[in-house]
Scaffold this motif. Structure first.
Motif, mmCIF file in Angstrom:
data_model
loop_
_atom_site.group_PDB
_atom_site.id
_atom_site.type_symbol
_atom_site.label_atom_id
_atom_site.label_comp_id
_atom_site.label_asym_id
_atom_site.label_seq_id
_atom_site.Cartn_x
_atom_site.Cartn_y
_atom_site.Cartn_z
ATOM 1 N N THR A 201 31.774 57.193 -44.648
ATOM 2 C CA THR A 201 31.716 56.689 -46.019
ATOM 3 C C THR A 201 33.106 56.567 -46.632
ATOM 4 N N SER A 202 33.901 57.626 -46.521
ATOM 5 C CA SER A 202 35.234 57.607 -47.138
ATOM 6 C C SER A 202 36.172 56.638 -46.427
ATOM 7 N N ASN A 203 36.078 56.530 -45.106
ATOM 8 C CA ASN A 203 36.944 55.610 -44.366
ATOM 9 C C ASN A 203 36.645 54.158 -44.705
ATOM 10 N N ILE A 204 35.363 53.819 -44.760
ATOM 11 C CA ILE A 204 35.005 52.435 -45.113
ATOM 12 C C ILE A 204 35.439 52.127 -46.546
ATOM 13 N N GLY A 205 35.190 53.060 -47.454
ATOM 14 C CA GLY A 205 35.579 52.851 -48.843
ATOM 15 C C GLY A 205 37.070 52.607 -48.993
ATOM 16 N N GLN A 206 37.882 53.426 -48.327
ATOM 17 C CA GLN A 206 39.332 53.263 -48.437
ATOM 18 C C GLN A 206 39.803 51.977 -47.774
ATOM 19 N N PHE A 207 39.201 51.615 -46.649
ATOM 20 C CA PHE A 207 39.580 50.380 -45.968
ATOM 21 C C PHE A 207 39.353 49.158 -46.857
ATOM 22 N N LEU A 208 38.244 49.129 -47.568
ATOM 23 C CA LEU A 208 37.924 47.981 -48.411
ATOM 24 C C LEU A 208 38.939 47.801 -49.540
ATOM 25 N N ILE A 209 39.646 48.864 -49.887
ATOM 26 C CA ILE A 209 40.625 48.791 -50.962
ATOM 27 C C ILE A 209 42.044 48.568 -50.448
ATOM 28 N N SER A 210 42.400 49.246 -49.349
ATOM 29 C CA SER A 210 43.801 49.259 -48.938
ATOM 30 C C SER A 210 44.073 48.740 -47.535
ATOM 31 N N GLY A 211 43.034 48.430 -46.754
ATOM 32 C CA GLY A 211 43.262 48.083 -45.364
ATOM 33 C C GLY A 211 43.280 49.332 -44.487
ATOM 34 N N PRO A 212 43.718 49.236 -43.221
ATOM 35 C CA PRO A 212 43.529 50.321 -42.266
ATOM 36 C C PRO A 212 44.613 51.403 -42.246
ATOM 37 N N MET A 213 45.708 51.247 -42.997
ATOM 38 C CA MET A 213 46.841 52.165 -42.873
ATOM 39 C C MET A 213 46.651 53.394 -43.770
ATOM 40 N N PHE A 214 45.725 54.242 -43.377
ATOM 41 C CA PHE A 214 45.462 55.476 -44.118
ATOM 42 C C PHE A 214 44.901 56.496 -43.143
ATOM 43 N N GLY A 215 44.801 57.730 -43.574
ATOM 44 C CA GLY A 215 44.209 58.756 -42.723
ATOM 45 C C GLY A 215 44.161 60.096 -43.426
ATOM 46 N N GLY A 216 43.529 61.045 -42.776
ATOM 47 C CA GLY A 216 43.470 62.400 -43.304
ATOM 48 C C GLY A 216 42.061 62.878 -43.579
ATOM 49 N N LEU A 217 41.934 64.174 -43.682
ATOM 50 C CA LEU A 217 40.648 64.833 -43.930
ATOM 51 C C LEU A 217 40.278 64.915 -45.405
ATOM 52 N N SER A 218 41.061 64.309 -46.262
ATOM 53 C CA SER A 218 40.844 64.486 -47.697
ATOM 54 C C SER A 218 39.458 64.046 -48.153
ATOM 55 N N GLY A 219 38.963 62.932 -47.602
ATOM 56 C CA GLY A 219 37.627 62.478 -47.975
ATOM 57 C C GLY A 219 36.566 63.476 -47.582
ATOM 58 N N VAL A 220 36.729 64.091 -46.405
ATOM 59 C CA VAL A 220 35.788 65.115 -45.957
ATOM 60 C C VAL A 220 35.913 66.364 -46.823
ATOM 61 N N VAL A 221 37.139 66.709 -47.210
ATOM 62 C CA VAL A 221 37.348 67.866 -48.095
ATOM 63 C C VAL A 221 36.587 67.683 -49.402
ATOM 64 N N TYR A 222 36.724 66.509 -50.006
ATOM 65 C CA TYR A 222 35.990 66.241 -51.247
ATOM 66 C C TYR A 222 34.482 66.292 -51.015
ATOM 67 N N ALA A 223 34.046 65.842 -49.857
ATOM 68 C CA ALA A 223 32.612 65.835 -49.556
ATOM 69 C C ALA A 223 32.066 67.251 -49.436
ATOM 70 N N VAL A 224 32.750 68.131 -48.693
ATOM 71 C CA VAL A 224 32.218 69.487 -48.506
ATOM 72 C C VAL A 224 32.267 70.280 -49.808
ATOM 73 N N LEU A 225 33.288 70.038 -50.629
ATOM 74 C CA LEU A 225 33.342 70.704 -51.932
ATOM 75 C C LEU A 225 32.196 70.239 -52.824
ATOM 76 N N ALA A 226 31.985 68.921 -52.877
ATOM 77 C CA ALA A 226 30.892 68.389 -53.689
ATOM 78 C C ALA A 226 29.541 68.853 -53.158
ATOM 79 N N TYR A 227 29.416 68.909 -51.844
ATOM 80 C CA TYR A 227 28.157 69.323 -51.221
ATOM 81 C C TYR A 227 27.814 70.761 -51.584
ATOM 82 N N THR A 228 28.759 71.681 -51.418
ATOM 83 C CA THR A 228 28.479 73.095 -51.709
ATOM 84 C C THR A 228 28.237 73.304 -53.199
ATOM 85 N N TRP A 229 28.993 72.616 -54.036
ATOM 86 C CA TRP A 229 28.808 72.750 -55.495
ATOM 87 C C TRP A 229 27.431 72.238 -55.922
#
Length: 280
Positions: free
Chosen positions: A184-212
């Motif tokens: 989800t986060s990779n597709i979302g970021q690609f649609l805005i900026s193209g493929p030059m991105f990376g990192g676990l940040s989207g997953v970090v936000y997901a697990v925080l939101a999930y547990t909360w």
């Protein structure tokens, strides 16, 4: 998680669960067509829980029972395999592609293939990733980090929050949440900026939101993280959109990946409850 016992669906375990929560003993109760099961993390002594249950079933006064505090053993990959794999793969991939300097490795890991011609960036469409059967690309951007600060920051959050999901709800649930958030986060970021991105940040936000959100929607907190963590991450997300973080030297921020990960984490709660046998 380890199963302690099975009892019929007709058995009301609410009083027993109430006692476990009072003693701060993490647990979950699952149901199938014929029975309900009590599960506890691996570090909780199951013989103690079984004994307490027998005393409760016989109507004994549980206040007289002294609950042994569980001894937390040194963590090993066998206790949190998905978390260890996630962090080790992030470290290996980040090292191999040289924090973004090695394009010959990087072009195999981005969500779509790309070419750099002078200052021009040319990349393929998402459909090309699907039709070429390079489906790993929807996941692999989460392993690429562009600075030491980047990977350390994300790894700490995964270690603290993600590992708890794995320990309490199991590796299958945790893997599903990570994969769902990554795509989800990779597709979302690609649609805005193209493929030059990376990192676990989207997953970090997901697990925080999930547990909360899981604890927010439950009568009893399962994960027990302070709500202030979620407030901090939302503020951090807002600061990212202002451009302040980049001006302070944090580098280019994948804000859309953060936002998409947060939404994915919230949506994961009802999806996990529908797809898996999880705590009430």
């Amino acid at each position: 998680m380890i199963k302690v016992f099975d009892v019929p669906l007709s058995k009301d375990l609410s009083g027993f669960a109430e006692f476990l929560w009072q003693k701060e003993i993490p647990h979950r109760i699952t149901e199938d067509e014929t029975s309900q099961s009590l599960w506890v993390p691996a570090h909780i002594p199951t013989d103690q829980i079984q004994y307490i249950y027998e005393q409760w079933e016989q109507g004994e006064d549980l206040t007289t029972i002294r609950v042994r505090k569980p001894v937390h053993k040194r963590l090993s990959p066998s206790q949190s395999p998905m978390t260890f794999v996630l962090l080790i793969m992030s470290g290996i991939v980040t090292f191999l592609f040289g924090f973004g300097e090695n394009y010959s490795v990087m072009h195999w890991l981005t969500i779509t293939d790309f070419q750099l011609t002078g200052r021009s960036l040319i990349y393929t469409h998402l459909l090309e990733t699907v039709t070429s059967f390079e489906w790993w690309r929807f996941i692999t951007p989460i392993f690429m980090h562009f600075s030491l600060q980047h990977i350390v920051f994300n790894s700490l959050w995964i270690w603290v929050v993600g590992r708890k999901i794995e320990q309490i709800q199991g590796a299958k649930v945790y893997l599903w949440v990570v994969v769902w958030a990554a795509i989800t986060s990779n597709i979302g970021q690609f649609l805005i900026s193209g493929p030059m991105f990376g990192g676990l940040s989207g997953v970090v936000y997901a697990v925080l939101a999930y547990t909360w959100f899981w604890d927010k929607m439950s009568d009893r907190p399962l994960f027990g993280f302070p709500p202030a963590l979620m407030v901090f991450m939302v503020v951090w997300l807002a600061l990212g959109y202002t451009g302040l973080l980049e001006s302070l030297g944090f580098g280019s921020i994948a804000n859309t990946a953060h936002l998409a990960g947060l939404v994915a984490g919230l949506l994961a709660v009802p999806l996990v409850k529908a797809l898996f046998r999880v705590a009430k």
